[in-house]
Write a protein that holds these residues in place. Sequence first.
Motif, PDB file in Angstrom:
ATOM      1  N   ILE A 164     -26.714 -36.017  -4.014  1.00 33.62           N
ATOM      2  CA  ILE A 164     -27.842 -36.555  -4.786  1.00 33.62           C
ATOM      3  C   ILE A 164     -28.495 -35.357  -5.474  1.00 33.62           C
ATOM      4  CG2 ILE A 164     -30.098 -37.677  -4.648  1.00 33.62           C
ATOM      5  CD1 ILE A 164     -29.044 -39.296  -2.292  1.00 33.62           C
ATOM      6  N   VAL A 165     -28.628 -35.438  -6.804  1.00 34.79           N
ATOM      7  CA  VAL A 165     -29.153 -34.299  -7.585  1.00 34.79           C
ATOM      8  C   VAL A 165     -30.625 -34.541  -7.892  1.00 34.79           C
ATOM      9  CG1 VAL A 165     -28.909 -32.945  -9.698  1.00 34.79           C
ATOM     10  CG2 VAL A 165     -26.884 -33.913  -8.604  1.00 34.79           C
ATOM     11  N   ARG A 202     -36.873 -35.931 -11.134  1.00 35.81           N
ATOM     12  CA  ARG A 202     -35.824 -36.870 -11.521  1.00 35.81           C
ATOM     13  C   ARG A 202     -34.747 -36.815 -10.457  1.00 35.81           C
ATOM     14  NH1 ARG A 202     -33.511 -34.806 -16.079  1.00 35.81           N
ATOM     15  NH2 ARG A 202     -31.410 -34.559 -15.286  1.00 35.81           N
ATOM     16  N   ILE A 203     -34.362 -37.982  -9.931  1.00 38.28           N
ATOM     17  CA  ILE A 203     -33.377 -38.043  -8.851  1.00 38.28           C
ATOM     18  C   ILE A 203     -32.202 -38.866  -9.334  1.00 38.28           C
ATOM     19  CG2 ILE A 203     -32.963 -38.725  -6.464  1.00 38.28           C
ATOM     20  CD1 ILE A 203     -36.026 -38.456  -6.021  1.00 38.28           C
ATOM     21  N   ASP A 204     -31.009 -38.251  -9.348  1.00 35.04           N
ATOM     22  CA  ASP A 204     -29.788 -38.929  -9.813  1.00 35.04           C
ATOM     23  C   ASP A 204     -28.833 -39.099  -8.646  1.00 35.04           C
ATOM     24  OD1 ASP A 204     -30.594 -38.993 -12.530  1.00 35.04           O
ATOM     25  OD2 ASP A 204     -30.111 -36.861 -12.688  1.00 35.04           O
ATOM     26  N   LEU A 205     -28.387 -40.348  -8.438  1.00 36.10           N
ATOM     27  CA  LEU A 205     -27.425 -40.647  -7.380  1.00 36.10           C
ATOM     28  C   LEU A 205     -26.051 -40.857  -7.990  1.00 36.10           C
ATOM     29  CD1 LEU A 205     -30.329 -42.012  -6.339  1.00 36.10           C
ATOM     30  CD2 LEU A 205     -28.866 -42.599  -4.412  1.00 36.10           C
ATOM     31  N   PRO A 206     -24.981 -40.535  -7.243  1.00 34.86           N
ATOM     32  CA  PRO A 206     -23.630 -40.765  -7.785  1.00 34.86           C
ATOM     33  C   PRO A 206     -23.347 -42.260  -7.911  1.00 34.86           C
ATOM     34  CG  PRO A 206     -23.511 -40.075  -5.497  1.00 34.86           C
ATOM     35  CD  PRO A 206     -24.945 -39.950  -5.900  1.00 34.86           C
ATOM     36  N   ALA A 207     -22.386 -42.590  -8.763  1.00 35.54           N
ATOM     37  CA  ALA A 207     -22.010 -43.998  -8.954  1.00 35.54           C
ATOM     38  C   ALA A 207     -21.425 -44.560  -7.671  1.00 35.54           C
ATOM     39  CB  ALA A 207     -21.000 -44.107 -10.089  1.00 35.54           C
ATOM     40  N   GLU A 208     -21.506 -45.895  -7.516  1.00 34.89           N
ATOM     41  CA  GLU A 208     -21.023 -46.544  -6.286  1.00 34.89           C
ATOM     42  C   GLU A 208     -19.548 -46.275  -6.056  1.00 34.89           C
ATOM     43  OE1 GLU A 208     -21.936 -50.638  -5.789  1.00 34.89           O
ATOM     44  OE2 GLU A 208     -24.021 -50.402  -6.344  1.00 34.89           O
ATOM     45  N   ASN A 209     -18.758 -46.277  -7.159  1.00 39.79           N
ATOM     46  CA  ASN A 209     -17.311 -46.090  -7.007  1.00 39.79           C
ATOM     47  C   ASN A 209     -16.915 -44.621  -6.909  1.00 39.79           C
ATOM     48  OD1 ASN A 209     -17.981 -45.428  -9.565  1.00 39.79           O
ATOM     49  ND2 ASN A 209     -16.508 -46.773 -10.586  1.00 39.79           N
ATOM     50  N   VAL A 242     -28.453 -32.508  -2.854  1.00 40.28           N
ATOM     51  CA  VAL A 242     -28.661 -32.830  -1.435  1.00 40.28           C
ATOM     52  C   VAL A 242     -27.502 -33.707  -0.977  1.00 40.28           C
ATOM     53  CG1 VAL A 242     -30.244 -33.803   0.260  1.00 40.28           C
ATOM     54  CG2 VAL A 242     -31.135 -32.839  -1.866  1.00 40.28           C
ATOM     55  N   PRO A 243     -26.699 -33.255   0.013  1.00 39.67           N
ATOM     56  CA  PRO A 243     -25.607 -34.113   0.510  1.00 39.67           C
ATOM     57  C   PRO A 243     -26.172 -35.163   1.470  1.00 39.67           C
ATOM     58  CG  PRO A 243     -25.556 -31.968   1.589  1.00 39.67           C
ATOM     59  CD  PRO A 243     -26.697 -31.928   0.644  1.00 39.67           C
ATOM     60  N   ILE A 244     -25.953 -36.432   1.144  1.00 36.08           N
ATOM     61  CA  ILE A 244     -26.417 -37.551   1.979  1.00 36.08           C
ATOM     62  C   ILE A 244     -25.224 -38.460   2.222  1.00 36.08           C
ATOM     63  CG2 ILE A 244     -27.928 -39.591   2.077  1.00 36.08           C
ATOM     64  CD1 ILE A 244     -29.489 -37.007   2.290  1.00 36.08           C
ATOM     65  N   PHE A 245     -25.020 -38.838   3.484  1.00 40.34           N
ATOM     66  CA  PHE A 245     -23.881 -39.700   3.804  1.00 40.34           C
ATOM     67  C   PHE A 245     -23.906 -40.946   2.923  1.00 40.34           C
ATOM     68  CE2 PHE A 245     -24.442 -37.241   7.743  1.00 40.34           C
ATOM     69  CZ  PHE A 245     -23.176 -36.699   7.833  1.00 40.34           C
ATOM     70  N   LYS A 246     -22.726 -41.305   2.399  1.00 39.73           N
ATOM     71  CA  LYS A 246     -22.605 -42.373   1.404  1.00 39.73           C
ATOM     72  C   LYS A 246     -23.220 -43.683   1.892  1.00 39.73           C
ATOM     73  CE  LYS A 246     -20.710 -43.491  -2.642  1.00 39.73           C
ATOM     74  NZ  LYS A 246     -20.957 -42.814  -3.885  1.00 39.73           N
ATOM     75  N   GLN A 247     -23.073 -43.970   3.189  1.00 38.62           N
ATOM     76  CA  GLN A 247     -23.561 -45.250   3.706  1.00 38.62           C
ATOM     77  C   GLN A 247     -25.088 -45.347   3.696  1.00 38.62           C
ATOM     78  OE1 GLN A 247     -21.769 -43.041   5.439  1.00 38.62           O
ATOM     79  NE2 GLN A 247     -22.268 -42.980   7.632  1.00 38.62           N
ATOM     80  N   PHE A 248     -25.762 -44.192   3.545  1.00 38.36           N
ATOM     81  CA  PHE A 248     -27.231 -44.209   3.540  1.00 38.36           C
ATOM     82  C   PHE A 248     -27.825 -44.197   2.129  1.00 38.36           C
ATOM     83  CE2 PHE A 248     -26.493 -41.843   7.704  1.00 38.36           C
ATOM     84  CZ  PHE A 248     -26.582 -43.000   8.463  1.00 38.36           C
ATOM     85  N   HIS A 249     -26.979 -44.136   1.099  1.00 33.63           N
ATOM     86  CA  HIS A 249     -27.492 -44.096  -0.281  1.00 33.63           C
ATOM     87  C   HIS A 249     -28.317 -45.334  -0.601  1.00 33.63           C
ATOM     88  CE1 HIS A 249     -24.678 -40.850  -2.172  1.00 33.63           C
ATOM     89  NE2 HIS A 249     -25.215 -40.459  -1.022  1.00 33.63           N
ATOM     90  N   LYS A 250     -27.844 -46.495  -0.128  1.00 30.95           N
ATOM     91  CA  LYS A 250     -28.582 -47.738  -0.425  1.00 30.95           C
ATOM     92  C   LYS A 250     -29.961 -47.721   0.220  1.00 30.95           C
ATOM     93  CE  LYS A 250     -26.349 -50.150   3.410  1.00 30.95           C
ATOM     94  NZ  LYS A 250     -25.509 -51.288   3.813  1.00 30.95           N
TER      95      LYS A 250
END
Length: 1286
Positions: free
Chosen positions: A625-626, A612-619, A584-592
């Motif tokens: 989001i998988v 199971r939900i995996d988010l990409p690393a901050e850097n 699922v593509p989610i704008f980076k600023q909304f990950h938090k």
Amino acid sequence: MSSVAVLTQESFNEHRSGLVAEQAGGSSSAGDEEAPAYKDAFPPLPEKAASPEGTQEPVNAWTSKIRPLKSSVITQVFHVPLEERKYKDINQFGEGDQAKVCVDIMHKTGAHLELSMAKDQGLSIMVSGKLDAVMKARKEIVSRLQTQASATVAIPKEHHRFVIGKNGEKLQELELKTATKIQIPRPDDPSNHIKISGTKEGLEKAKHEILLISAEQDKRAVERVNIDKVFHPFITGAYNKLVADMMQETGARINVPPPSVNKTEIVITGEKEQVALAVAMIKKIYEGKQKNATTIAVEVKKSQHKYVIGPKGNTLQEILEKTGVSVEIPPPDSNSETVILRGEPDRLGQALTEVYAKANSYTVSSVEAPSWLHRFIIGKKGQNLAKITQQMPKVHIEFTEGEDKITLEGPTKDMQMVQSQMEAIVTDLVSRMDYLEISVDPRFHRHLIGKGGANINRIKDLHKVSVRIPPDNEKSHLIRIEGDPQGVQEASKELLELASRMENERTKDLIIEQRFHRAIIGQKGEKIKDVRDKFPEVIINFPDPAAKSDIVQLRGPRNEVEKCSKFMAKMVADMVENGFFLSVPIFKQFHKNIIGKGGANIKKIREETNTRIDLPAENSNSEMIVITGKKENCEAARIRILSIQKELANITEMEVSIPSKLHNSLIGSKGRFVRSIMEECGGVHIHFPIEGSGIDTVTIRGPAEEVEKAKKQLLSLAQDKQTKSHTAELKAKPEYHKFLIGKGGGNIRKVRDSTGARIIFPTLDDEDQELITVVGTEEAVREAQKELEELIKSLDNVVEDVMNVDPKHHRYFVARRGQVLRDIADEYGGVMVSFPRSGTNSDKVTLKGAKDCVEAAKKRMLEIIEDLDAQVTMECVIPQKFHRSIMGPKGSRIQGITRDHNVQIKFPERVDGPGKGGPPAPPAEAAVQENGEANGEMVEEPAAPVDPTAPKKCDVIVLSGRKERCEAAVGALKALVPVTTEVEVSFELHRYIIGQKGSGIRKMMDEFEVNIQVPAPELQSDIISITGLANHLDRAKEGLLERVKELTAEQEDRSLRSFKLTITVDPKYHPKIIGRKGAIITNIRTEHDVNIQFPDKNDDNQDQITITGYEHKATAARDAIQAIVDELEEMISEDITLDARVHARIIGARGKGIRKIMDEFKVDLRFPQPGAADPNQVFVTGRPELVDEAIDHLLNLEEEYMADVNENESKMTYMKPTGDRGASSMDEGGRERGSSKGFVVREAPWQTGSEKVREAPDMSSSEDFPSFGAPVAATNKASPWGPKRF
């Protein structure tokens, strides 16, 4: 195959009894026995290692066993002088080539080398090992670590063979001894020069040795004499004594061929005179015997020839020595039984007597014994026979595999005894041993054996039998069992049962993808352990991970294998179902926001959707989001996540229909085309369906305007692809790319609008950072390529220009390490802008770069200067308490306003009230009393009146920029000032809203981005204040009221669940209601969802049980307890008398026996506690008919066990000592034992010559047995242990 062992009378007796009989104490008392002498009990060690010749050491227990040992390991030290060292680099000592050579020598020779450096830089090498290894190592050291020299030595050609020696042994020995390499010319080479290479010292030694050999040969002579073979024994004499005497007398070497070699030639070597003398002596003996000797022929059985010959021919030599007669025995391969005696006529009679005596001195007989008993007769490692033959070592016992007899051979006088012993052993074993052969399919043999022989070893140990299973290569069905008849029968029964069970076994292969194997096995094998516990009879084998196999093998009973197969197939199906994933593509600023505070949001979504939900690393730059799990669960989680993003931003979603055949070309290599559209359109997300699905729908998600723009570009690109797509590539320096794109993509948009072509620039992840791709129709691509090439060419044309900038503005451009200048350089093709040094009054600024870039940069700088000239300062008054809220987390909100309105915003310094963090100070008027004093002191008049309407400095925010922009920024700042609203909530619900440790209220504050203030408990107020941005307040208010509804419903539910009901039950039934480890009461609690409380020990009402829960459920739980009580009241309790000695056997190990009885008869058994008044009383509780059955069973067990107890006690009576009961004492078991007088010896060192009293030494005496460090009184008495040193 045959084996030989020996038999003695002692081991035969031991074998009959099965073990060495323990020496029983005699009827006479210990005091009547003669005490042993000290020297007999403790034999002394030998004083010397070896006695001198002619003297005989006294024989004792030590010397009879000790044999002197010689070390087979020697140590030699070799020295290599500095000038002869091959490796002279001192810095390389311990490493480099020298160390490698030493390691290689150690590996080759097996010797151990240790290197050390002498003061003269010479090398010392200590070599340890066997002599042969040391000599080989020495040769290697000299040849590889020492510099080599060479020399030649000339000796006669006929002497070369003596230097070489037999099979080259002499040459090898010489080379080892001198550590040299000796090269001898070949026989066909006429040269007589021998070449030697090695060290100087070795060369000299080798030369000397070779010349010595040659000199010896000059003096030596060789004579060959032909003597008939039959006369050779007379030449050699008995035990070769005669020939040895001749060699000693003459000094010549006489070589007589051995009896086994059919040669008549005797070779004599030595000096000429010595050889001549030896030849004369030999011929004299020969001629004398030829003249005087006669022969006699006798017949002796072929089987007795070996006894005439004797071990190593000793008997023949013995006869020759005694009688001077030679006995000629026909060779073993001859059938002749004729033995010829040759010698003096008067000696032949005596010799004949000796021959017959020797022939008849040994007898051969056999004992009939089944071949399967042979190994039992021999015993473990031949122990049985070794003990039997110790007494008669000359007797040989031979076992031949497959034959049912044992061959005995030995002296006639010993044979009768040994034969009788062997026959007795065989008779005994046949009477108590048996064997059985069973037929089992060979494919089951390895399963019968078990892993590491576990199964077969267990059967052997359990039944005390021997089991022989044929090896796989024999392909035999027969398994042989030998041992005690009963054990053989039981073992065969168990093996046949195992084989029968295996015949019913089935092996099934399951095809499971290898990627699921680890998941099925689980961490540390936990999951597969559960499967194996569920199906204990099924063996599950997974392939080795390296084998890349998908086959999982199941083996076991047919039904169990089928069940296990279905169970595992279901597991795999669940894994496949749960293995679905989507991104699922989610704008980076909304990950938090997706994660939530402390991971609250993401955790809730995971739990509720079971994914199971995996988010990409901050850097990471990824926005994907998988989600992994079941397909429907993944879709639900995706919708939840997208809804959060939709709430936070103005996000719209649009679907565009594009033929699926064009999708790959639109995505481009590694997603270049679609990524360029997403970046150009404000970071929208474009989602293409899975390849091969045939779906035409493409989803675009993002801000409404950007989605529309992306849609147009996507459709335009798709249309170009459908008509006639063409691609071209060109290169430009990476620093030109931003200028080519232009601010907000303006430049590149012009090119696209004018030509209709699409231009794609490389991303940071692309390898070629200079490559620009142009896509479109052929004509559009050509025009766009032409325009871009012109632009790039103009950028390559570097010019220098000058502009005037007022010095007052210089600081703005160079501040923050020239950040403004860096931005200009990035945006305008790397233009270099140089300002004059600080301190000079110059206003000249130099620009250098591509002509167009310089012009654009100059124009941008003029715009900045215009903004700086038009800049105004404006104040915005907002109370300090709201400043932190306006700034936002890490100043994000204020940064957004600064960026959007291009203004500078400065917040005032924070001012705290009295006491850091304390409440603000009250106004001055409140502190002034009526008399003009404050706190009893005079208040000074202020110097000047303060305007009460003037704002405080700490509330003033300063903005700098263009007037219109500052005004817009002030409006944006004021919009961020939080607003407060009040909500009325019942005071009783406040603590539930706050939650445990404030978790509930924190969650609401994070979710709605507001501040919620609950009044202090002592105020008893129903008003809750909500403070936040105006657009957040409504949502927060609705959320709070929704929470109030939930809490109200929960409060009503709690009231219903708090219904209490009491039941009266006799306390004696309480343990039965609770059950073993609380099993029964836990079941009732779980089934009826109630809480059941039993009375405490100190409660007055011990018969009251309290049930709490819903009314109908509490009633049902009461009925369930009452049903148990009714059943218990029907039970009876009877006591029976069981002998206390059988209680332990009835109870069994860890209570297994008693539990089995209780489960079988459904009764309760209570055995007496230790120290009970009646240790034999046992209580049985249960239904009347079951109690009677249980009592009968217990009494039967008592009768059975008591028979064993009585038998054991009768045996113990025979084991009691028969000593004097009057002087006996009681042991731990209550049995009497004789008094101990200690171990007494005669003639001990501590007894003086006058002492005759035979008593054990007084170990309590501090004088005879002093403690370490303890003072001892001086005494004149001599100590047997030597002079005292303390």
